[in-house]
Design an enzyme around this catalytic site. Structure first.
Site, PDB file in Angstrom:
ATOM      1  N   ASP A 104       0.869  -1.179   0.000  1.00 54.74           N
ATOM      2  CA  ASP A 104       0.000   0.000   0.000  1.00 54.74           C
ATOM      3  C   ASP A 104       0.910   1.235   0.000  1.00 54.74           C
ATOM      4  O   ASP A 104       1.360   1.673  -1.054  1.00 54.74           O
ATOM      5  CB  ASP A 104      -0.899  -0.118   1.241  1.00 54.74           C
ATOM      6  CG  ASP A 104      -1.926   0.976   1.367  1.00 54.74           C
ATOM      7  OD1 ASP A 104      -2.279   1.587   0.355  1.00 54.74           O
ATOM      8  OD2 ASP A 104      -2.393   1.233   2.495  1.00 54.74           O
ATOM      9  N   PHE A 153     -10.466   0.373   0.370  1.00 54.86           N
ATOM     10  CA  PHE A 153     -10.073  -0.483   1.484  1.00 54.86           C
ATOM     11  C   PHE A 153     -10.673  -1.853   1.254  1.00 54.86           C
ATOM     12  O   PHE A 153     -11.877  -1.997   1.099  1.00 54.86           O
ATOM     13  CB  PHE A 153     -10.498   0.086   2.837  1.00 54.86           C
ATOM     14  CG  PHE A 153      -9.773  -0.599   3.951  1.00 54.86           C
ATOM     15  CD1 PHE A 153      -8.475  -0.238   4.259  1.00 54.86           C
ATOM     16  CD2 PHE A 153     -10.360  -1.638   4.645  1.00 54.86           C
ATOM     17  CE1 PHE A 153      -7.767  -0.900   5.259  1.00 54.86           C
ATOM     18  CE2 PHE A 153      -9.665  -2.312   5.648  1.00 54.86           C
ATOM     19  CZ  PHE A 153      -8.370  -1.934   5.954  1.00 54.86           C
ATOM     20  N   ARG A 166     -10.618 -11.873   7.492  1.00 58.88           N
ATOM     21  CA  ARG A 166      -9.411 -12.486   6.915  1.00 58.88           C
ATOM     22  C   ARG A 166      -9.720 -13.823   6.255  1.00 58.88           C
ATOM     23  O   ARG A 166      -8.999 -14.264   5.361  1.00 58.88           O
ATOM     24  CB  ARG A 166      -8.365 -12.736   8.017  1.00 58.88           C
ATOM     25  CG  ARG A 166      -7.773 -11.484   8.631  1.00 58.88           C
ATOM     26  CD  ARG A 166      -6.575 -11.886   9.492  1.00 58.88           C
ATOM     27  NE  ARG A 166      -6.154 -10.831  10.396  1.00 58.88           N
ATOM     28  CZ  ARG A 166      -5.328  -9.845  10.095  1.00 58.88           C
ATOM     29  NH1 ARG A 166      -4.852  -9.747   8.883  1.00 58.88           N
ATOM     30  NH2 ARG A 166      -4.982  -8.941  10.996  1.00 58.88           N
TER      31      ARG A 166
HETATM   32  P1  IMP Z   1       1.839  -0.467   3.794  1.00 58.33           P
HETATM   33  O1  IMP Z   1       0.999   0.762   3.831  1.00 58.33           O
HETATM   34  O2  IMP Z   1       2.331  -0.768   2.395  1.00 58.33           O
HETATM   35  O3  IMP Z   1       2.948  -0.397   4.798  1.00 58.33           O
HETATM   36  O4  IMP Z   1       0.921  -1.673   4.197  1.00 58.33           O
HETATM   37  C1  IMP Z   1       0.779  -1.994   5.534  1.00 58.33           C
HETATM   38  C2  IMP Z   1      -0.255  -3.042   5.798  1.00 58.33           C
HETATM   39  O5  IMP Z   1      -1.498  -2.407   5.708  1.00 58.33           O
HETATM   40  C3  IMP Z   1      -0.357  -4.198   4.835  1.00 58.33           C
HETATM   41  O6  IMP Z   1       0.468  -5.248   5.183  1.00 58.33           O
HETATM   42  C4  IMP Z   1      -1.798  -4.620   5.047  1.00 58.33           C
HETATM   43  O7  IMP Z   1      -1.847  -5.531   6.117  1.00 58.33           O
HETATM   44  C5  IMP Z   1      -2.468  -3.344   5.440  1.00 58.33           C
HETATM   45  N1  IMP Z   1      -3.318  -2.825   4.374  1.00 58.33           N
HETATM   46  C6  IMP Z   1      -3.018  -1.960   3.393  1.00 58.33           C
HETATM   47  N2  IMP Z   1      -4.080  -1.714   2.595  1.00 58.33           N
HETATM   48  C7  IMP Z   1      -5.070  -2.480   3.097  1.00 58.33           C
HETATM   49  C8  IMP Z   1      -6.430  -2.707   2.697  1.00 58.33           C
HETATM   50  O8  IMP Z   1      -6.970  -2.156   1.720  1.00 58.33           O
HETATM   51  N3  IMP Z   1      -7.133  -3.583   3.472  1.00 58.33           N
HETATM   52  C9  IMP Z   1      -6.602  -4.235   4.549  1.00 58.33           C
HETATM   53  N4  IMP Z   1      -5.339  -4.053   4.941  1.00 58.33           N
HETATM   54  C10 IMP Z   1      -4.583  -3.190   4.223  1.00 58.33           C
END
Ligand code: IMP
Ligand code: MG
Length: 179
Positions: A104, A153, A166
């Site tokens: 993300d 999301f 999950r």
């Molecule tokens: P990051 O923002 O790339 O560091 O992602 C961190 C964590 O946020 C990921 O490992 C996911 O567990 C969670 N995440 C990011 N986007 C979503 C989403 O759309 N739904 C659920 N979890 C998310």
């Protein structure tokens, strides 16, 4: 359990997930033929993807996990990552593949890849089922990726919203007003 999610909220059907996992597995099989890669899943979200991916790899592999905090129980990134649980396998000299459910902002995966390099991993590659490039804050190189998703999301197939959903076999988006 799925009261907030209806069929109209489906974003990625199980068949599409399966074929994305198949393609990633073929690429990893090709690239690690004579190696014993160490797959490191980032808890908790990657557990479903990692278990499906691992069972499609006709290679000797090893599996371990890290847990990283970078997201609260809601949907806003805290902007920082911190290691909560380390691997039990020594990663030094190993061919590490970091396995994540979704990239993300990129904060979590860039932190974990850097951490593995600093711990002396021989090679480090990043594998993610989902990529949400519209929200990237940190430039992170993805070596194996499945499906690009829009800025919504999403839940299911390991991804949660406040720890729920999950276990859904497909991927759904959550309506903003129902979060
Ligand atoms: P990051 O923002 O790339 O560091 O992602 C961190 C964590 O946020 C990921 O490992 C996911 O567990 C969670 N995440 C990011 N986007 C979503 C989403 O759309 N739904 C659920 N979890 C998310
Ligand atoms: Mg995660």
């Amino acid at each position: 359990m799925t009261d907030k999610l209806t069929a109209k909220n489906i974003l990625i059907e199980k068949a599409k997930i399966d074929s994305a996992v198949d393609s990633i597995a073929s690429c990893i099989e090709r690239d690690y033929k004579d190696k014993i890669p160490l797959l490191i899943g980032i808890l908790k979200g990657s557990f479903v993807f990692l278990s499906d991916l691992a069972r499609r790899l006709p290679l000797d592999i090893e599996i371990d996990f890290v847990k990283v905090a970078s997201y609260g129980s809601g949907t806003c990134s805290s902007g920082q990552a911190k290691l909560l649980h380390d691997t039990s396998i020594d990663v030094s000299g190993r061919d590490v593949i970091v396995v994540e459910d979704i990239v993300d902002t990129g904060i979590t995966t860039s932190f974990v890849c850097d951490y593995m390099k600093n711990r002396g991993a021989g090679t480090v590659r990043l594998c993610t089922l989902l990529n949400k490039p519209s929200r990237r804050q940190v430039d992170v190189k993805i070596d194996y990726e499945g499906i690009t998703v829009p800025d919504k999301f999403i839940v299911g197939y390991g991804l949660d919203c406040a720890e729920k959903y999950r276990n859904l076999p497909a991927i759904y988006f959550i309506d903003e007003e129902k979060k």
